[in-house]
Design an enzyme around this catalytic site. Structure first.
Site, mmCIF file in Angstrom:
data_model
loop_
_atom_site.group_PDB
_atom_site.id
_atom_site.type_symbol
_atom_site.label_atom_id
_atom_site.label_comp_id
_atom_site.label_asym_id
_atom_site.label_seq_id
_atom_site.Cartn_x
_atom_site.Cartn_y
_atom_site.Cartn_z
ATOM 1 N N GLN A 58 76.996 26.174 6.785
ATOM 2 C CA GLN A 58 76.806 24.795 6.335
ATOM 3 C C GLN A 58 77.607 23.771 7.135
ATOM 4 O OE1 GLN A 58 74.550 23.816 4.339
ATOM 5 N NE2 GLN A 58 73.925 25.696 3.285
ATOM 6 N N CYS A 112 68.894 31.007 -1.928
ATOM 7 C CA CYS A 112 68.855 32.471 -1.906
ATOM 8 C C CYS A 112 68.627 33.064 -3.282
ATOM 9 C CB CYS A 112 70.149 33.027 -1.312
ATOM 10 S SG CYS A 112 71.599 32.760 -2.352
ATOM 11 N N ASN A 135 77.800 25.946 -0.080
ATOM 12 C CA ASN A 135 76.400 25.558 0.082
ATOM 13 C C ASN A 135 75.839 24.807 -1.125
ATOM 14 O OD1 ASN A 135 76.856 28.376 -0.856
ATOM 15 N ND2 ASN A 135 74.678 28.289 -1.357
ATOM 16 N N ALA A 173 72.446 33.632 9.437
ATOM 17 C CA ALA A 173 73.794 33.798 8.910
ATOM 18 C C ALA A 173 73.900 34.956 7.933
ATOM 19 C CB ALA A 173 74.260 32.508 8.239
ATOM 20 N N THR A 174 72.824 35.255 7.205
ATOM 21 C CA THR A 174 72.869 36.374 6.260
ATOM 22 C C THR A 174 73.131 37.684 6.994
ATOM 23 O OG1 THR A 174 71.482 35.362 4.560
ATOM 24 C CG2 THR A 174 71.489 37.755 4.650
ATOM 25 N N SER A 232 73.958 29.661 11.506
ATOM 26 C CA SER A 232 72.528 29.655 11.239
ATOM 27 C C SER A 232 71.878 28.487 11.963
ATOM 28 C CB SER A 232 72.273 29.551 9.733
ATOM 29 O OG SER A 232 70.895 29.414 9.462
ATOM 30 N N ALA A 233 70.778 28.733 12.667
ATOM 31 C CA ALA A 233 70.100 27.669 13.409
ATOM 32 C C ALA A 233 69.349 26.722 12.496
ATOM 33 C CB ALA A 233 69.144 28.276 14.433
ATOM 34 N N HIS A 234 68.731 27.250 11.430
ATOM 35 C CA HIS A 234 67.846 26.394 10.639
ATOM 36 C C HIS A 234 68.588 25.444 9.707
ATOM 37 C CE1 HIS A 234 67.717 28.175 6.477
ATOM 38 N NE2 HIS A 234 68.219 29.209 7.099
ATOM 39 N N THR A 291 64.652 43.490 20.380
ATOM 40 C CA THR A 291 64.259 42.520 21.389
ATOM 41 C C THR A 291 64.743 41.123 21.024
ATOM 42 O OG1 THR A 291 62.285 43.798 21.931
ATOM 43 C CG2 THR A 291 62.295 41.484 22.592
#
Length: 374
Positions: free
Chosen positions: A178, A325, A150, A69-70, A198-200, A240
């Site tokens: 979030q 962060c 967040n 996301a950043t 964001s995946a994590h 890639t």
């Protein structure tokens, strides 16, 4: 006991299994179309793109995979700037409670001549849609408002902002790191032009996310890439494609939407347990919790510094005192300060964030350790 899920979540075992299979077997480069390994990698990436798009009512070609996301926030905010210079639209509206991945790019634009208005939240941590819309001008290029904060978990009025911007040319960006997969209904509004994921944060792998760049009719958001060196991701994000991570992101998204109701119910129950467990310490809760994500609680314990509490809870409960962060060089929360929280409470604030996977915490022991500090 890990209660810092707003910083990151554990990878779901089903997701991890798929990622490892791709790392070890289907390891081709999605850009290599001349052989079977490359073609297979491209098929996997295409399916992942389709899955993410479907969860948001978007088109496959509106999904741009990023490192998280950043990076998506940076592409959205800094990438739209050349269009502002070209059209002489140099005004931006955002909020003072955004993630640093939005605030710092905005500061860079402000230093280069853009005018940035940051809307303040109320004492409950929510910005008013009316205040955001009142700040929009004919020369406004971008409106950027996060879906939920967040640090506090407070949900922002995205739907009202979308409705108020109908007919205005300003591009709307939403940092949805979030809320994606947790509170996703407002994200379906196609008035949102740009969206960061964001995946994590949704039980997927670190190192992958997406920027949703929706068309307006036939027109794509006029973004200028921040890096160059290849044509991947429609030229917006060269490099890639990490196929195993992209596939893991899609699998995590599928599971989040399939299991949404059960996960929400578990988090709501856990929330009640957290509040009851901390009650003997008379915690001060920050934010209006009717508008809060069910897996987040931001509290201050009267008379106690957050660092002291975290040390006391070491090897018992893991929490944070702000955004991950900024944790490397701790600064008092800009979010709580903007809400008008007294300084002593800001310095004592703790963020607890759990998940549907979190086992019960030993709250009597946690309370006992804190009382020993008094």
């Amino acid at each position: 006991m890990y209660l810092d899920n707003n910083a990151t979540t554990q990878v779901d075992k089903r997701v991890a299994e798929e990622i490892m299979q791709l790392f070890l077997e289907d390891y081709g480069n999605a850009g290599s179309r001349t052989h079977e390994h490359g073609q297979r990698a491209q098929q996997i990436a295409n399916r992942a793109r389709s899955v993410i798009a479907q969860t948001l009512g978007s088109r496959d070609d509106e999904v741009v995979f990023t490192s998280g996301a950043t990076e998506a926030n940076n592409i959205a905010v800094l990438g739209i700037a050349p269009e502002g210079l070209r059209t002489d639209h140099r005004h931006i509206v955002s909020t003072s409670i955004e993630h640093k991945a939005v605030l710092e790019p905005l500061k860079r634009l402000e230093d280069s001549g853009f005018e940035v208005d940051l809307i303040q939240p109320d004492q409950h941590g929510r910005v008013a849609a009316a205040d955001v819309l009142a700040a929009v001008r004919p020369d406004t290029l971008l409106v950027s408002v996060m879906a939920a904060n967040n640090e506090t978990g407070i949900i922002q009025p995205i739907e009202e902002i979308c409705a108020g911007l109908v007919g205005h040319e300003a591009w709307l960006h939403v940092d949805a790191a979030q809320t994606y997969g947790k509170h996703s209904a407002p994200l379906l509004d196609r008035r949102i032009d740009l969206m960061s994921l964001s995946a994590h944060k949704v039980f997927g792998p670190k190192g992958v996310g997406a920027l949703i760049a929706r068309r307006r009719g036939y027109r794509r958001p006029p973004l200028t890439p921040l890096t160059v060196g290849g044509g991947q991701e429609r030229g917006l994000r060269p490099g890639t494609l990490p196929v195993p991570l992209v596939a893991g992101f899609a699998r995590a998204a599928e599971l989040a939407f399939e299991e949404h109701a059960a996960r929400q119910a578990a988090c709501k129950k856990y929330r009640a347990d957290v509040i009851a467990g901390l009650a003997p310490l008379n915690p001060v809760l920050h934010g209006e919790h009717e508008n809060c994500l069910p897996h987040v609680l931001n509290v201050s314990l009267p008379g106690l510094d957050s660092e002291a509490v975290m040390v006391a809870w070491r090897e018992l409960i893991e929490v944070s005192n702000g955004s991950a962060c900024t944790s490397a060089s701790y600064e008092p929360s800009h979010v709580l300060a903007a809400m008008g929280v007294p300084k002593d409470q800001v310095l004592g604030a703790l963020r607890l964030s759990w998940s549907h996977l979190s086992p019960p915490a030993d709250w009597p022991e946690a309370v006992s350790r804190v009382r020993a500090l008094l």
